[in-house]
Design a protein around this motif. Structure first.
Motif: not given
Length: 843
Positions: A567-571, A470-478
């Motif tokens: 990403v955890q900070r954003l979570q 779930c944290q693999e990519s920030q691309q919109s498609a993913y």
């Protein structure tokens, strides 16, 4: 009969005697003479209504002179000769008698390396005569196989399109006429037909395709591989008639080709491709031919199918609605050919032409619809193909591949496809994009059933929620495909998703935290509400209440390693904001997490983000941190361990930015209602020095925030402060009246006004007179500010100051009145003070 034959012979002799002179004229040098001779010969034969027997005798004598005329320099003479030869062949009872003379002449005129007949129309006429000859002579042309092939080899590639079409027609008739001999020379026509099959005229292409069908049908079959690629290209032809011709030819081969069993795996994909043609007529034709081929194969292999009869009659559960199940023979044909078809499908899905990829993707869907659960045996190559196709840039390719993936979900057991799919989701191969496996997984889940997926939900949820997924990519498609997987599970499994509610929420939180697109974030919100709905929860807060301890523990595991890019900070931001009132129920967990994040030793940029989040929450404290009225229990911890350490001065721009963020957070605390005056009063001795120190910050924003914080602090607890504490505040505010920023000056002046309002009965005017003198003197200096608006604001503050000690202020005003640029404001202030003194005396 003998008398009649004798009579015919006499009649023929008479006709020939009458034509003798005209036949001689055919050798004259004069063009007009030769032309008149031919016209007369035609008039004296066909126009006389002679019997077929007489024409036969006459033709035998006229054939050689007429064939000689085919080389006449005059085009009109050649044209008339060709017409007459054709008329004779059409009318005489034994046209085959002319073949020993006709065929060598036509080979000479049409079959050489050079075109001896320059006129296109005459070449066409000669080809029409040849076609007529094939029709009337049939198998008697077998001895002239080589001659016919020489002619057709040349004329099929003739520059004149009509000649090409007539040649193809002739080739079809000739192949059917001598099937037992044609195979010996059929190979010679393949190359010219393939060249012609791409001609610019669609009718020529149709004729070439039809001729190819007949040539291969009556050949040895070894050249089929040479033509299949060309026919496959014609399935992309712009002309529906060409595509229809290819469909007819391939269907005919499947039904009638002698060695068709050896080529099923090559022919089936071509015919099945036509099942998805955009033209209904072609689709219907392909469906009928395919039905016939399946039924024929089923009949031919009835013994082999006996054991499968019980398994092939009823369709699988959840068979696609509105789709007619193919016949048993059709399904078996596909199943037996699938292993040899799939490599080519996988190759063509990656073709550089978008049209090829789209057609191949449609074919794959059709194949899977036939293969049903047999596709389980080919799952690995199928998935690899779908990974690539589902991530294709062309919408049509993606659509067909997603539909194919849904069929896999319908026909294949989850235990089988999840073992391969989830492994690829965790570790996508280099051959596919990272979003490809997720896209396929979402589609397969949509195609599966609730009962089938129920035992595997924990496996699926755990995989999706794993950080490597779930944290693999920030691309919109993913991120879109991660969301699609969750939506598929909710749509299929509904209430059963309660067992993986936490994992699904973790995925949704991650997607929302990583996404920068508002549309995707809105879709995530809708999915969160759907997750609540399937569990019968009253709303999003209830969902967070159900999982908050686990979510906090989930974040805490990685907290020591967080940076601004984590990403955890954003979570954490998503959870804290979306949970609303619920976050106030779990303050101990939240404070422990935050305390580790904002320590001075941690990443500065991350601390900036954390303070921004805290400011947002504190500004709406009754609906967030203080929703339960328990923030007071953590106030001292919040101030002393989170906030104040970050207000300590350190050199550098980064440290200054952090102090600004901390001041923002402090101001939000003071203005958001999360702290009571009593609570603030208890910590003010530790808090006030840091705030006053911030009034000297280099950053104008920091000074402004500090002024506002002092003003808020005075508003809340000013009247409760000890005079000594109050006297430490005003000198720092006075410094800000000379600030370079007008807004800072204005806020500082307002804070001084509030300070004056806080001087209560405990403030000893006699003891504190020096403080008041200094304050009044500094304010009177500002009263002479060049800015008139600033003068007006200072005047209002001085009027308020007059209420504290009017006599002292009056004295100070009188001492500076004559030093001001204009005494107007001093006079106004003196009038005000005079009225105050009178009021006090009267009292």
């Amino acid at each position: 009969m003998a008398t009649m034959a004798a009579g015919d012979e006499r009649a023929a002799s008479e006709v020939l005697r009458g034509l003798a002179r005209h036949l001689n004229c055919l050798n004259e040098d004069s063009k007009s003479t030769r032309k008149r001779a031919l016209d007369t010969i035609k008039k004296e034969t066909f126009d006389k209504g002679l019997s077929s027997a007489v024409l036969q005798e006459v033709f035998a004598s006229l054939l050689k002179p007429l064939l000689k005329c085919l080389s006449d320099p005059m085009e009109r003479c050649r044209e008339t000769a060709v017409q007459m030869i054709g008329d004779f062949i059409r009318c005489v009872p034994q046209p085959e008698d002319c073949l020993p003379y006709l065929m060598p002449t036509l080979v000479h005129r049409l079959g050489g390396k050079e075109i001896l007949e320059p006129a296109e129309e005459l070449r066409l006429s000669m080809l029409e005569v040849l076609t007529l000859t094939v029709e009337v002579c049939g198998s008697r042309l077998a001895p002239y196989l080589d001659d016919m092939v020489k002619i057709l080899q040349r004329t099929i590639v003739d520059p004149f399109p009509d000649v090409k079409k007539e040649s193809c027609k002739c080739a079809v008739n000739f192949a059917k006429s001598i099937p037992e001999h044609f195979h010996m020379q059929a190979e010679s026509l393949i190359r010219p037909l393939m060249l012609t099959s791409s001609h610019q005229h669609s009718r020529v292409r149709v004729a070439a395709v039809e001729a190819t069908g007949a040539v291969i049908q009556y050949s040895s079959g070894k050249n089929l591989d040479d033509v299949l690629s060309h026919l496959a290209q014609r399935l992309f032809d712009d002309s529906p008639q060409v595509r229809k011709a290819v469909t007819s030819v391939v269907g005919s081969w499947l039904l009638h080709l002698p060695d068709r069993y050896s080529y099923f795996h090559k022919l089936i994909p071509l015919l099945l491709s036509s099942l998805t043609d955009e033209i209904p007529e072609i689709r219907l034709l392909a469906a009928e031919l395919w039905r016939q081929a399946g039924a024929q194969w089923e009949k031919e292999n009835e013994e082999d199918l006996k054991d499968k009869l019980d398994f092939l009659t009823s369709p699988p559960a959840r068979y696609p609605a509105g789709v007619e199940r193919p016949g048993r023979g059709c399904r078996e044909l596909v199943c037996r050919s699938l292993s040899r078809v799939l490599p080519a499908v996988g190759r063509d899905v990656g073709d550089w032409l978008a049209g090829t990829r789209a057609k191949t993707a449609q074919l794959l869907h059709t194949l899977l619809l036939h293969a049903e659960d047999h596709s389980t045996q080919h799952l690995q190559p199928l998935l690899s193909t779908l990974y690539r196709g589902c991530a294709d840039a062309e919408p049509d390719v993606r659509k067909s591949c997603l539909e194919s993936a849904e069929l896999l979900g319908t026909f294949v057991s989850p235990e089988v496809f999840l073992k391969l799919l989830l492994a690829h989701v965790e570790n996508p191969s280099s051959a596919s994009s990272s979003s490809g496996p997720l896209m396929v997984l979402a589609a397969v889940l949509r195609g599966s059933s609730r009962d089938a997926l129920r035992p595997h939900l924990l496996w699926i949820g755990g995989t999706l929620a794993h950080p490597d997924v779930c944290q693999e990519s920030q691309q919109s498609a993913y991120l879109e495909q991660l969301l699609a997987c969750v939506q598929a599970l909710l749509g299929v499994c509904e209430g059963d998703c309660g067992s993986i509610s936490l994992q699904l929420l973790q995925v949704l939180v991650t997607v929302q935290s990583l996404s920068a697109e508002p549309e995707l974030r809105d879709e995530v919100q809708q999915t969160v509400m759907a997750l609540c709905a399937v569990q019968g929860l009253g709303g999003v807060p209830e969902l967070y209440r159900q999982h908050m301890p686990q979510l906090m523990e989930w974040l805490s595991r990685t907290q020591p390693s967080w940076t601004s890019y984590s990403v955890q900070r954003l979570q954490l931001e998503v959870i804290a904001v979306q949970s609303g009132l619920v976050i106030g129920e779990f303050l101990p967990l939240l404070m422990a997490l935050l305390r580790g994040c904002v320590q001075p030793s941690r990443d500065p940029e991350m601390r900036l983000h954390i303070f921004t989040l805290l400011s947002r929450l504190l500004l709406d404290a009754p609906n967030t941190l203080d929703s339960q009225g328990k923030f007071c229990e953590h106030l001292e911890e919040f101030l002393l361990e989170l906030l104040l350490p970050n207000l300590v001065w350190h050199a550098g721009r980064t440290a200054a930015a952090i102090r600004t963020a901390a001041l923002t957070c402090l101001l939000a605390l003071l203005q958001g209602g999360a702290i009571t005056p009593a609570q603030l009063l208890s910590v003010q001795e530790k808090l006030t020095p840091h705030v006053l120190a911030a009034l000297d910050e280099d950053s104008q924003m920091s000074r402004l925030l500090a002024c506002r914080s002092v003003s808020s602090l005075l508003r809340l607890i000013g009247e409760g402060l000890h005079p000594d504490a109050l006297n430490k505040i005003y000198p720092e505010l006075l410094k800000r009246l000379d600030d370079s920023g007008d807004e800072v000056r204005e806020v500082a002046l307002g804070a001084l006004g509030r300070w004056l309002s806080c001087l209560g009965k405990d403030y000893d005017l006699l003891t504190c007179r020096p403080h008041l003198e200094f304050l009044f003197q500094q304010l009177l200096l500002q009263l002479d500010d060049p800015d008139s608006s600033m003068q007006d604001r200072v005047l209002e503050v001085l009027k308020a100051a007059g209420a504290v000690h009017p006599a002292l202020l009056q004295q100070e005003v009188m001492s500076v009145r004559d030093k001001h640029r204009s005494p107007v404001h001093c006079d106004l202030l003196l009038q005000h003070l005079h009225s105050l003194v009178l009021a006090q005396d009267s009292a």
